[in-house]
Write a protein that holds these residues in place. Structure first.
Motif, mmCIF file in Angstrom:
data_model
loop_
_atom_site.group_PDB
_atom_site.id
_atom_site.type_symbol
_atom_site.label_atom_id
_atom_site.label_comp_id
_atom_site.label_asym_id
_atom_site.label_seq_id
_atom_site.Cartn_x
_atom_site.Cartn_y
_atom_site.Cartn_z
ATOM 1 N N MET A 1 -4.211 -4.487 9.217
ATOM 2 C CA MET A 1 -3.387 -3.342 8.855
ATOM 3 C C MET A 1 -3.099 -3.449 7.369
ATOM 4 O O MET A 1 -2.779 -4.506 6.861
ATOM 5 C CB MET A 1 -2.096 -3.356 9.679
ATOM 6 C CG MET A 1 -1.150 -2.264 9.308
ATOM 7 S SD MET A 1 0.425 -2.278 10.190
ATOM 8 C CE MET A 1 -0.073 -2.075 11.858
ATOM 9 N N LEU A 2 -3.238 -2.350 6.696
ATOM 10 C CA LEU A 2 -2.928 -2.324 5.273
ATOM 11 C C LEU A 2 -1.434 -2.477 5.053
ATOM 12 O O LEU A 2 -0.617 -1.985 5.837
ATOM 13 C CB LEU A 2 -3.397 -1.013 4.659
ATOM 14 C CG LEU A 2 -4.896 -0.775 4.630
ATOM 15 C CD1 LEU A 2 -5.203 0.634 4.163
ATOM 16 C CD2 LEU A 2 -5.570 -1.787 3.746
ATOM 17 N N ALA A 3 -1.090 -3.144 3.965
ATOM 18 C CA ALA A 3 0.325 -3.375 3.663
ATOM 19 C C ALA A 3 1.075 -2.062 3.490
ATOM 20 O O ALA A 3 2.222 -1.929 3.939
ATOM 21 C CB ALA A 3 0.449 -4.235 2.414
ATOM 22 N N GLU A 4 0.412 -1.067 2.856
ATOM 23 C CA GLU A 4 1.073 0.227 2.647
ATOM 24 C C GLU A 4 1.374 0.914 3.972
ATOM 25 O O GLU A 4 2.432 1.518 4.154
ATOM 26 C CB GLU A 4 0.201 1.158 1.786
ATOM 27 C CG GLU A 4 -0.069 0.649 0.394
ATOM 28 C CD GLU A 4 -1.266 -0.300 0.330
ATOM 29 O OE1 GLU A 4 -2.136 -0.246 1.218
ATOM 30 O OE2 GLU A 4 -1.311 -1.101 -0.605
ATOM 31 N N THR A 5 0.430 0.796 4.896
ATOM 32 C CA THR A 5 0.628 1.409 6.217
ATOM 33 C C THR A 5 1.777 0.734 6.946
ATOM 34 O O THR A 5 2.635 1.395 7.529
ATOM 35 C CB THR A 5 -0.663 1.311 7.050
ATOM 36 O OG1 THR A 5 -1.724 1.928 6.336
ATOM 37 C CG2 THR A 5 -0.497 1.976 8.405
ATOM 38 N N ALA A 6 1.800 -0.591 6.894
ATOM 39 C CA ALA A 6 2.870 -1.331 7.566
ATOM 40 C C ALA A 6 4.222 -0.991 6.963
ATOM 41 O O ALA A 6 5.208 -0.775 7.692
ATOM 42 C CB ALA A 6 2.605 -2.833 7.470
ATOM 43 N N GLU A 7 4.280 -0.905 5.644
ATOM 44 C CA GLU A 7 5.551 -0.563 4.988
ATOM 45 C C GLU A 7 6.020 0.836 5.381
ATOM 46 O O GLU A 7 7.205 1.057 5.603
ATOM 47 C CB GLU A 7 5.417 -0.677 3.463
ATOM 48 C CG GLU A 7 5.246 -2.097 2.966
ATOM 49 C CD GLU A 7 6.408 -3.007 3.336
ATOM 50 O OE1 GLU A 7 7.580 -2.547 3.322
ATOM 51 O OE2 GLU A 7 6.153 -4.173 3.642
ATOM 52 N N ARG A 8 5.081 1.780 5.485
ATOM 53 C CA ARG A 8 5.447 3.148 5.877
ATOM 54 C C ARG A 8 5.962 3.169 7.313
ATOM 55 O O ARG A 8 6.961 3.817 7.624
ATOM 56 C CB ARG A 8 4.247 4.079 5.735
ATOM 57 C CG ARG A 8 4.585 5.533 6.002
ATOM 58 C CD ARG A 8 3.420 6.465 5.745
ATOM 59 N NE ARG A 8 2.178 6.047 6.363
ATOM 60 C CZ ARG A 8 1.828 6.281 7.632
ATOM 61 N NH1 ARG A 8 2.636 6.960 8.412
ATOM 62 N NH2 ARG A 8 0.684 5.866 8.112
ATOM 63 N N LEU A 9 5.282 2.439 8.213
ATOM 64 C CA LEU A 9 5.725 2.396 9.606
ATOM 65 C C LEU A 9 7.069 1.700 9.740
ATOM 66 O O LEU A 9 7.896 2.084 10.577
ATOM 67 C CB LEU A 9 4.666 1.713 10.472
ATOM 68 C CG LEU A 9 3.354 2.476 10.621
ATOM 69 C CD1 LEU A 9 2.302 1.619 11.316
ATOM 70 C CD2 LEU A 9 3.568 3.767 11.377
ATOM 71 N N LEU A 10 7.309 0.680 8.918
ATOM 72 C CA LEU A 10 8.619 0.016 8.904
ATOM 73 C C LEU A 10 9.697 0.992 8.421
ATOM 74 O O LEU A 10 10.772 1.083 9.018
ATOM 75 C CB LEU A 10 8.585 -1.226 8.005
ATOM 76 C CG LEU A 10 7.864 -2.440 8.579
ATOM 77 C CD1 LEU A 10 7.543 -3.430 7.473
ATOM 78 C CD2 LEU A 10 8.708 -3.093 9.665
ATOM 79 N N ALA A 11 9.387 1.731 7.353
ATOM 80 C CA ALA A 11 10.352 2.688 6.801
ATOM 81 C C ALA A 11 10.651 3.813 7.787
ATOM 82 O O ALA A 11 11.779 4.307 7.853
ATOM 83 C CB ALA A 11 9.828 3.260 5.484
ATOM 84 N N ASP A 12 9.648 4.205 8.561
ATOM 85 C CA ASP A 12 9.822 5.270 9.554
ATOM 86 C C ASP A 12 10.518 4.790 10.824
ATOM 87 O O ASP A 12 10.813 5.589 11.704
ATOM 88 C CB ASP A 12 8.472 5.882 9.934
ATOM 89 C CG ASP A 12 7.868 6.690 8.796
ATOM 90 O OD1 ASP A 12 8.580 7.002 7.827
ATOM 91 O OD2 ASP A 12 6.667 7.007 8.887
#
Length: 83
Positions: A1-12
């Protein structure tokens, strides 16, 4: 998983980090939140319906159909094949 994707899912609010391990250690665990589980189930139940709807709106050739004879372009120039 890309870090950006993980960060977005965490933020959401769809993922949560395992805070019992160090954030400096590679491979920090992530898990789905209840909201993430619901979104995953919604996505899984929607995909087959979308696929079925698209196949009904854009039907391909029926199984066993002769696609060469169904095409009007260039059929007169082709010699017929007989055995």
């Amino acid at each position: 998983m890309l870090a950006e994707t993980a960060e977005r899912l965490l933020a959401d609010g769809l993922l949560e980090k395992d805070t019992s391990t160090s954030s400096y250690r590679p491979g920090q665990l992530l898990s789905l939140t209840p909201q993430g589980e619901a979104a995953l189930q919604d996505g899984r139940s929607t995909a087959p319906r979308v696929s079925a709807a698209l196949s009904r709106s854009h039907p391909g050739p029926s199984p066993g159909a002769d696609t060469a004879s169904a095409s009007p372009v260039g059929t007169a120039a082709k010699p017929s094949r007989t055995r």
